[in-house]
Design a protein around this motif. Structure first.
Motif, PDB file in Angstrom:
ATOM      1  N   ALA A 262       0.833  -1.199   0.000  1.00 36.97           N
ATOM      2  CA  ALA A 262       0.000   0.000   0.000  1.00 36.97           C
ATOM      3  C   ALA A 262       0.869   1.251   0.000  1.00 36.97           C
ATOM      4  CB  ALA A 262      -0.924  -0.029   1.214  1.00 36.97           C
ATOM      5  N   ASP A 263       1.892   1.257   0.852  1.00 37.35           N
ATOM      6  CA  ASP A 263       2.797   2.406   0.923  1.00 37.35           C
ATOM      7  C   ASP A 263       4.148   1.996   0.373  1.00 37.35           C
ATOM      8  OD1 ASP A 263       0.926   4.056   2.272  1.00 37.35           O
ATOM      9  OD2 ASP A 263       1.303   2.852   4.074  1.00 37.35           O
ATOM     10  N   SER A 264       4.653   2.781  -0.545  1.00 36.78           N
ATOM     11  CA  SER A 264       5.942   2.453  -1.155  1.00 36.78           C
ATOM     12  C   SER A 264       7.074   2.894  -0.229  1.00 36.78           C
ATOM     13  CB  SER A 264       6.046   3.172  -2.497  1.00 36.78           C
ATOM     14  OG  SER A 264       6.793   2.399  -3.364  1.00 36.78           O
ATOM     15  N   PRO A 265       7.871   1.968   0.271  1.00 39.62           N
ATOM     16  CA  PRO A 265       8.941   2.365   1.180  1.00 39.62           C
ATOM     17  C   PRO A 265      10.124   2.966   0.426  1.00 39.62           C
ATOM     18  CG  PRO A 265       9.012   0.009   0.815  1.00 39.62           C
ATOM     19  CD  PRO A 265       7.858   0.536   0.009  1.00 39.62           C
ATOM     20  N   CYS A 266      11.016   3.574   1.174  1.00 43.21           N
ATOM     21  CA  CYS A 266      12.231   4.130   0.590  1.00 43.21           C
ATOM     22  C   CYS A 266      13.145   2.969   0.197  1.00 43.21           C
ATOM     23  CB  CYS A 266      12.903   5.034   1.624  1.00 43.21           C
ATOM     24  SG  CYS A 266      14.521   5.583   1.124  1.00 43.21           S
ATOM     25  N   LEU A 267      13.520   2.913  -1.069  1.00 40.90           N
ATOM     26  CA  LEU A 267      14.418   1.866  -1.561  1.00 40.90           C
ATOM     27  C   LEU A 267      15.728   2.515  -1.988  1.00 40.90           C
ATOM     28  CD1 LEU A 267      14.929  -1.094  -2.621  1.00 40.90           C
ATOM     29  CD2 LEU A 267      14.057  -0.274  -4.828  1.00 40.90           C
ATOM     30  N   VAL A 268      16.820   2.074  -1.401  1.00 42.52           N
ATOM     31  CA  VAL A 268      18.140   2.585  -1.779  1.00 42.52           C
ATOM     32  C   VAL A 268      18.865   1.495  -2.551  1.00 42.52           C
ATOM     33  CG1 VAL A 268      20.312   3.564  -0.949  1.00 42.52           C
ATOM     34  CG2 VAL A 268      18.190   3.995   0.309  1.00 42.52           C
ATOM     35  N   VAL A 269      19.299   1.846  -3.766  1.00 39.59           N
ATOM     36  CA  VAL A 269      19.948   0.853  -4.625  1.00 39.59           C
ATOM     37  C   VAL A 269      21.355   1.324  -4.980  1.00 39.59           C
ATOM     38  CG1 VAL A 269      17.707   0.201  -5.610  1.00 39.59           C
ATOM     39  CG2 VAL A 269      19.128   1.878  -6.797  1.00 39.59           C
ATOM     40  N   PRO A 270      22.249   0.382  -5.244  1.00 43.71           N
ATOM     41  CA  PRO A 270      23.569   0.792  -5.740  1.00 43.71           C
ATOM     42  C   PRO A 270      23.427   1.287  -7.179  1.00 43.71           C
ATOM     43  CG  PRO A 270      23.395  -1.608  -5.691  1.00 43.71           C
ATOM     44  CD  PRO A 270      22.118  -1.075  -5.109  1.00 43.71           C
ATOM     45  N   ASP A 271      24.091   2.382  -7.505  1.00 43.31           N
ATOM     46  CA  ASP A 271      23.916   2.997  -8.818  1.00 43.31           C
ATOM     47  C   ASP A 271      24.869   2.343  -9.830  1.00 43.31           C
ATOM     48  OD1 ASP A 271      23.403   4.525 -10.983  1.00 43.31           O
ATOM     49  OD2 ASP A 271      24.090   6.419 -10.113  1.00 43.31           O
ATOM     50  N   VAL A 272      24.434   1.198 -10.345  1.00 44.13           N
ATOM     51  CA  VAL A 272      25.289   0.479 -11.306  1.00 44.13           C
ATOM     52  C   VAL A 272      25.365   1.201 -12.654  1.00 44.13           C
ATOM     53  CG1 VAL A 272      25.055  -1.850 -10.333  1.00 44.13           C
ATOM     54  CG2 VAL A 272      23.308  -0.996 -11.905  1.00 44.13           C
ATOM     55  N   ASP A 273      24.490   2.192 -12.880  1.00 44.11           N
ATOM     56  CA  ASP A 273      24.501   2.918 -14.143  1.00 44.11           C
ATOM     57  C   ASP A 273      25.404   4.158 -14.093  1.00 44.11           C
ATOM     58  OD1 ASP A 273      22.466   1.154 -15.192  1.00 44.11           O
ATOM     59  OD2 ASP A 273      21.083   2.198 -13.859  1.00 44.11           O
ATOM     60  N   ALA A 274      25.992   4.419 -12.937  1.00 40.60           N
ATOM     61  CA  ALA A 274      26.870   5.588 -12.802  1.00 40.60           C
ATOM     62  C   ALA A 274      28.104   5.414 -13.682  1.00 40.60           C
ATOM     63  CB  ALA A 274      27.297   5.749 -11.337  1.00 40.60           C
ATOM     64  N   PRO A 275      28.665   6.533 -14.181  1.00 42.31           N
ATOM     65  CA  PRO A 275      29.869   6.420 -15.014  1.00 42.31           C
ATOM     66  C   PRO A 275      31.039   5.791 -14.248  1.00 42.31           C
ATOM     67  CG  PRO A 275      29.096   8.716 -14.866  1.00 42.31           C
ATOM     68  CD  PRO A 275      28.149   7.889 -14.047  1.00 42.31           C
ATOM     69  N   ASP A 276      31.042   5.977 -12.936  1.00 41.56           N
ATOM     70  CA  ASP A 276      32.129   5.421 -12.122  1.00 41.56           C
ATOM     71  C   ASP A 276      31.520   4.490 -11.058  1.00 41.56           C
ATOM     72  OD1 ASP A 276      34.200   4.837 -10.443  1.00 41.56           O
ATOM     73  OD2 ASP A 276      34.732   6.923  -9.998  1.00 41.56           O
ATOM     74  N   PRO A 277      31.323   3.217 -11.413  1.00 41.17           N
ATOM     75  CA  PRO A 277      30.671   2.292 -10.476  1.00 41.17           C
ATOM     76  C   PRO A 277      31.441   2.101  -9.168  1.00 41.17           C
ATOM     77  CG  PRO A 277      30.725   1.364 -12.686  1.00 41.17           C
ATOM     78  CD  PRO A 277      31.587   2.589 -12.716  1.00 41.17           C
ATOM     79  N   VAL A 278      32.763   2.243  -9.217  1.00 47.36           N
ATOM     80  CA  VAL A 278      33.547   2.063  -7.988  1.00 47.36           C
ATOM     81  C   VAL A 278      33.170   3.132  -6.972  1.00 47.36           C
ATOM     82  CG1 VAL A 278      35.881   2.122  -7.018  1.00 47.36           C
ATOM     83  CG2 VAL A 278      35.433   0.843  -9.132  1.00 47.36           C
ATOM     84  N   SER A 279      33.069   4.389  -7.453  1.00 45.69           N
ATOM     85  CA  SER A 279      32.658   5.476  -6.541  1.00 45.69           C
ATOM     86  C   SER A 279      31.207   5.278  -6.110  1.00 45.69           C
ATOM     87  CB  SER A 279      32.775   6.845  -7.228  1.00 45.69           C
ATOM     88  OG  SER A 279      34.096   7.050  -7.608  1.00 45.69           O
ATOM     89  N   ALA A 280      30.360   4.802  -7.038  1.00 48.28           N
ATOM     90  CA  ALA A 280      28.950   4.577  -6.697  1.00 48.28           C
ATOM     91  C   ALA A 280      28.831   3.521  -5.608  1.00 48.28           C
ATOM     92  CB  ALA A 280      28.176   4.145  -7.942  1.00 48.28           C
ATOM     93  N   ALA A 281      29.652   2.469  -5.704  1.00 49.10           N
ATOM     94  CA  ALA A 281      29.631   1.419  -4.684  1.00 49.10           C
ATOM     95  C   ALA A 281      30.096   1.987  -3.341  1.00 49.10           C
ATOM     96  CB  ALA A 281      30.526   0.257  -5.108  1.00 49.10           C
ATOM     97  N   ARG A 282      31.092   2.874  -3.384  1.00 45.60           N
ATOM     98  CA  ARG A 282      31.584   3.463  -2.130  1.00 45.60           C
ATOM     99  C   ARG A 282      30.490   4.301  -1.470  1.00 45.60           C
ATOM    100  NH1 ARG A 282      35.177   7.106  -3.647  1.00 45.60           N
ATOM    101  NH2 ARG A 282      36.497   5.520  -4.556  1.00 45.60           N
ATOM    102  N   ARG A 283      29.802   5.107  -2.281  1.00 43.21           N
ATOM    103  CA  ARG A 283      28.720   5.944  -1.737  1.00 43.21           C
ATOM    104  C   ARG A 283      27.605   5.075  -1.147  1.00 43.21           C
ATOM    105  NH1 ARG A 283      29.591   8.880  -6.382  1.00 43.21           N
ATOM    106  NH2 ARG A 283      27.848   7.880  -7.467  1.00 43.21           N
ATOM    107  N   PHE A 284      27.268   4.009  -1.863  1.00 35.55           N
ATOM    108  CA  PHE A 284      26.218   3.092  -1.388  1.00 35.55           C
ATOM    109  C   PHE A 284      26.649   2.471  -0.057  1.00 35.55           C
ATOM    110  CE2 PHE A 284      24.240  -1.299  -1.836  1.00 35.55           C
ATOM    111  CZ  PHE A 284      22.938  -0.904  -1.573  1.00 35.55           C
ATOM    112  N   GLY A 285      27.899   2.034  -0.003  1.00 28.71           N
ATOM    113  CA  GLY A 285      28.425   1.436   1.229  1.00 28.71           C
ATOM    114  C   GLY A 285      28.389   2.416   2.392  1.00 28.71           C
ATOM    115  N   GLU A 286      28.681   3.681   2.094  1.00 28.49           N
ATOM    116  CA  GLU A 286      28.651   4.698   3.167  1.00 28.49           C
ATOM    117  C   GLU A 286      27.224   4.863   3.702  1.00 28.49           C
ATOM    118  OE1 GLU A 286      32.455   7.236   1.455  1.00 28.49           O
ATOM    119  OE2 GLU A 286      30.424   8.063   1.207  1.00 28.49           O
TER     120      GLU A 286
END
Ligand code: PGA
Length: 226
Positions: free
Chosen positions: A84-108
């Protein structure tokens, strides 16, 4: 250390686990959820997350947005789309130009408040998330190369191309989670589950580390265990 095992009949396991799941959600709870064939029947029985937030456990790289093989597509289809209510979903940004930095941000983001409750499956090769064989318990959220069996499994989800890499929450963050559920079903998982439960603990089967988690429960059906 407390590793518990609960096994249910194949016809009822998803109802049983969904019932227990209801007590693990609520406002402000930080969930880490796997996707895939195993957890689909469980998620389809869940009707409310009580305003919990979700971190997606892992995601394949190189698949177009909305591809049937993407973990985000699966969690939306199997869980979020019927809530009924859509919760906040946080995903790793695999489409980012720099996936390594995206993974670091996700991990943080994961580490900022940690994980209260994680639901993970067991890979055919003993992986947890995309923590493939060779992963140590202190490996953090990162870009990973996929094992061949993981690439093959993506095809079973309907992936339109064969992914070779992904971003996964690390074993370290999962080992630090307050509670972890390992969900394993089906005859095809029986042998690897036995090795995960009884084999030497080590990086050859990352799932073995969960036996050292302070609060982990295995939920299995009788085809996989017992
Ligand atoms: P499956 O995947 O549930 O589709 O078998 C489990 C996993 O690879 O973690």
């Amino acid at each position: 250390m407390s590793f518990q095992v609960e096994s249910f009949d194949t016809a009822t396991w998803a109802d049983e686990v969904a019932r227990r799941f209801a007590s693990r959600v609520g406002p402000g709870r930080r969930l880490c959820l796997a996707t895939g064939g195993t957890v689909g029947p469980l998620y389809r029985r869940i009707t409310d997350l009580g305003a919990a937030g979700i971190f997606l456990l892992d995601e394949f790289g190189g698949l177009p947005l909305g591809d049937a093989g993407r973990c985000e597509t699966m969690i939306r289809r199997d869980l979020l789309d019927h809530l009924a209510d859509s919760p906040c979903l946080v995903v790793p940004d695999v489409d980012a130009p720099d996936p390594v930095s995206a993974a670091r941000r996700f991990g943080e983001m994961v580490c900022e408040g940690g994980i209260d409750f994680a639901v993970v499956g067991l890979g055919a090769n003993g992986h947890i998330g995309m923590n493939e064989p060779g992963s140590k318990p202190d490996t953090t959220t990162r870009v990973v190369d996929l094992a061949p069996s993981t690439t093959e499994n993506a095809a079973s989800y309907g992936a339109t191309t064969a992914p070779t890499w992904g971003i996964t929450i690390g074993m370290a963050e999962l080992m630090a989670a307050t509670e972890v559920w390992l969900v394993v079903t089906g005859r095809h998982k029986r042998e690897i589950l036995d090795r995960a439960l009884t084999g030497a603990i080590g990086p050859h089967i990352p799932a073995t580390y969960l036996r050292e988690h302070p609060n982990c429960t295995l939920f299995a059906d009788t085809a996989a265990f017992g």
